[in-house]
Design a protein around this motif. Structure first.
Motif, PDB file in Angstrom:
ATOM      1  N   ALA A 140       2.525  10.765  -5.014  1.00 54.73           N
ATOM      2  CA  ALA A 140       1.759  11.224  -3.646  1.00 54.73           C
ATOM      3  C   ALA A 140       2.948  10.952  -2.754  1.00 54.73           C
ATOM      4  O   ALA A 140       3.856  10.175  -2.769  1.00 54.73           O
ATOM      5  N   ARG A 141       2.819  11.717  -1.611  1.00 52.19           N
ATOM      6  CA  ARG A 141       3.533  11.399  -0.572  1.00 52.19           C
ATOM      7  C   ARG A 141       2.850  10.978   0.616  1.00 52.19           C
ATOM      8  O   ARG A 141       1.896  10.997   0.819  1.00 52.19           O
ATOM      9  N   LEU A 142       3.693  10.347   1.592  1.00 58.46           N
ATOM     10  CA  LEU A 142       3.162   9.691   2.738  1.00 58.46           C
ATOM     11  C   LEU A 142       3.292  10.927   3.794  1.00 58.46           C
ATOM     12  O   LEU A 142       4.123  11.745   3.699  1.00 58.46           O
ATOM     13  N   PRO A 143       2.237  10.823   4.696  1.00 60.34           N
ATOM     14  CA  PRO A 143       2.139  11.817   5.825  1.00 60.34           C
ATOM     15  C   PRO A 143       3.769  11.844   6.397  1.00 60.34           C
ATOM     16  O   PRO A 143       4.278  10.743   6.818  1.00 60.34           O
ATOM     17  N   SER A 144       4.032  13.048   7.158  1.00 60.89           N
ATOM     18  CA  SER A 144       5.340  13.120   7.856  1.00 60.89           C
ATOM     19  C   SER A 144       6.617  12.992   7.066  1.00 60.89           C
ATOM     20  O   SER A 144       7.496  13.192   7.599  1.00 60.89           O
ATOM     21  N   LEU A 172       0.953  -1.261  -0.001  1.00 57.88           N
ATOM     22  CA  LEU A 172       0.028   0.117  -0.049  1.00 57.88           C
ATOM     23  C   LEU A 172       0.766   1.245  -0.064  1.00 57.88           C
ATOM     24  O   LEU A 172       0.717   2.061  -0.892  1.00 57.88           O
ATOM     25  N   PHE A 173       1.824   1.272   1.085  1.00 57.18           N
ATOM     26  CA  PHE A 173       2.772   2.425   0.948  1.00 57.18           C
ATOM     27  C   PHE A 173       3.436   2.792  -0.126  1.00 57.18           C
ATOM     28  O   PHE A 173       3.325   3.807  -0.813  1.00 57.18           O
ATOM     29  N   VAL A 189       3.227   5.938  -3.051  1.00 56.67           N
ATOM     30  CA  VAL A 189       4.437   6.811  -3.453  1.00 56.67           C
ATOM     31  C   VAL A 189       4.757   6.678  -4.775  1.00 56.67           C
ATOM     32  O   VAL A 189       5.204   7.963  -5.514  1.00 56.67           O
ATOM     33  N   ASP A 190       4.519   5.557  -5.574  1.00 59.63           N
ATOM     34  CA  ASP A 190       4.812   5.435  -6.814  1.00 59.63           C
ATOM     35  C   ASP A 190       3.733   6.138  -7.728  1.00 59.63           C
ATOM     36  O   ASP A 190       4.406   6.252  -9.126  1.00 59.63           O
TER      37      ASP A 190
END
Length: 340
Positions: free
Chosen positions: A308-312, A299-300, A304-305
């Protein structure tokens, strides 16, 4: 310390020593001063200015008011197989959390899900610090707390809720877990306070003035009410946090905390709820838990792929930068902290 014109740059050790010394000189014992200093420097390190060394000002104000105890020894109560309660005795939340965190993790791993209820604490710290540490120790976790009433419910015009932050963390391989931490208001109140200090305008959708009209003036916003994010959705989440971290654990809601403050304008006095999840118990054992963690990584990576960016991610990048270069502090704030 290396002091330039403006801003001032400090190493992380210098920032910690300054913060600890300010707190010690204003009545905190060594345990409290170390714990709170670590918290504010972590905020400064990660470029979360509203929860960084700026918070030393209100910490000292609370200590000088004699309402906040810098020497309280938290009491830990083993309520049940899944619940631990800590009475902070009017001390800061960081010390109470440290007193109960080992029991929280042990119970989460043994039972599957466990809660830590902190009562009678003064709370200002960013919740990501707590849930990130829990994820690094192998449990998923969420945390929530009310605040002073400064946020209007959706459709209203008067302060009732606090900024009521909510945080969540999930363990990951590598250096950083998956973490998010957000206020249920449009922004943290500290961001408006900093805008007022720096004589900067704010976005029109952050707050309303005392007459219920949108404002870009941070001073008018502080006299009026902040707005929830997502209108009714953020408002409902804010109400949930009031209930779960207030009446559920037998502590103050935001409007009660503000009334108790009685104009002192110090750190909010209330409770906090932290819930932790044992991955092995939920996942069906060690082997299954590892497989489930691997599925979460899919999922993560899919997030990113696609760009989009992950929180933090920005916070973690700021942390890496601060570890290399130290932290920057506005000169006026640095001078004000030194004066303490």
């Amino acid at each position: 310390m290396t002091i330039s014109s403006s801003p001032v740059r400090l190493s992380l050790d210098e920032a910690y020593e300054l913060s600890r010394d300010v707190l010690s000189r204003n009545g905190m014992n060594a345990q409290h001063a170390a714990s709170v200093a670590q918290s504010v420097v972590a905020g400064q390190r990660d470029e979360c200015q509203s929860h960084g060394m700026y918070r030393l000002l209100v910490c000292v104000k609370g200590l000088r008011s004699a309402q906040v105890s810098g020497n309280a020894q938290p009491d830990v109560f083993d309520v049940s197989a899944a619940l631990t309660r800590v009475d902070a005795h009017a001390g800061f939340s960081q010390v109470a959390f440290a007193a109960g965190v080992d029991e929280l993790i042990r119970k989460a791993n043994e039972v599957g899900v466990a809660a830590l209820a902190i009562n009678n604490c003064f709370h200002f710290s960013a919740l990501w610090q707590e849930v990130e540490m829990l994820a690094e120790r192998g449990v998923a976790a969420m945390a929530m707390t009310p605040s002073h009433a400064c946020v209007a419910p959706a459709g209203g015009s008067k302060p009732l809720f606090g900024t009521n932050p909510f945080a969540f963390a999930w363990p990951r391989p590598g250096d950083f877990p998956f973490v998010f931490d957000f206020a249920t208001s449009m922004v943290a109140r500290g961001d408006i306070e900093l805008a007022a200090r720096n004589q900067q305008s704010i976005p029109e959708d952050w707050a309303i003035d005392a007459c219920g009209q949108p404002t870009r003036d941070p001073a008018r916003a502080l006299d009026g009410a902040m707005l929830t994010f997502g209108s009714y959705k953020g408002s409902a989440l804010s109400a949930m946090i009031e209930l779960l971290a207030g009446p559920l654990i037998g502590d103050w809601m935001s409007f009660e905390s503000l009334a108790k403050d009685a104009g002192a304008a110090i750190t909010p006095h209330h409770g906090e709820l932290i819930v932790a999840f044992g991955l092995n118990k939920f996942g069906g054992g060690d082997g299954c838990a590892k497989s489930n963690l691997a599925r979460a990584e899919v999922l993560f990576h899919a997030i990113v792929d696609q760009g989009a960016r992950l929180p933090s991610q920005r916070r973690f990048a700021a942390r890496a930068r601060s570890l290399r270069e130290g932290v920057q502090i506005d000169r006026a704030l640095f001078d004000e902290i030194n004066a303490l």
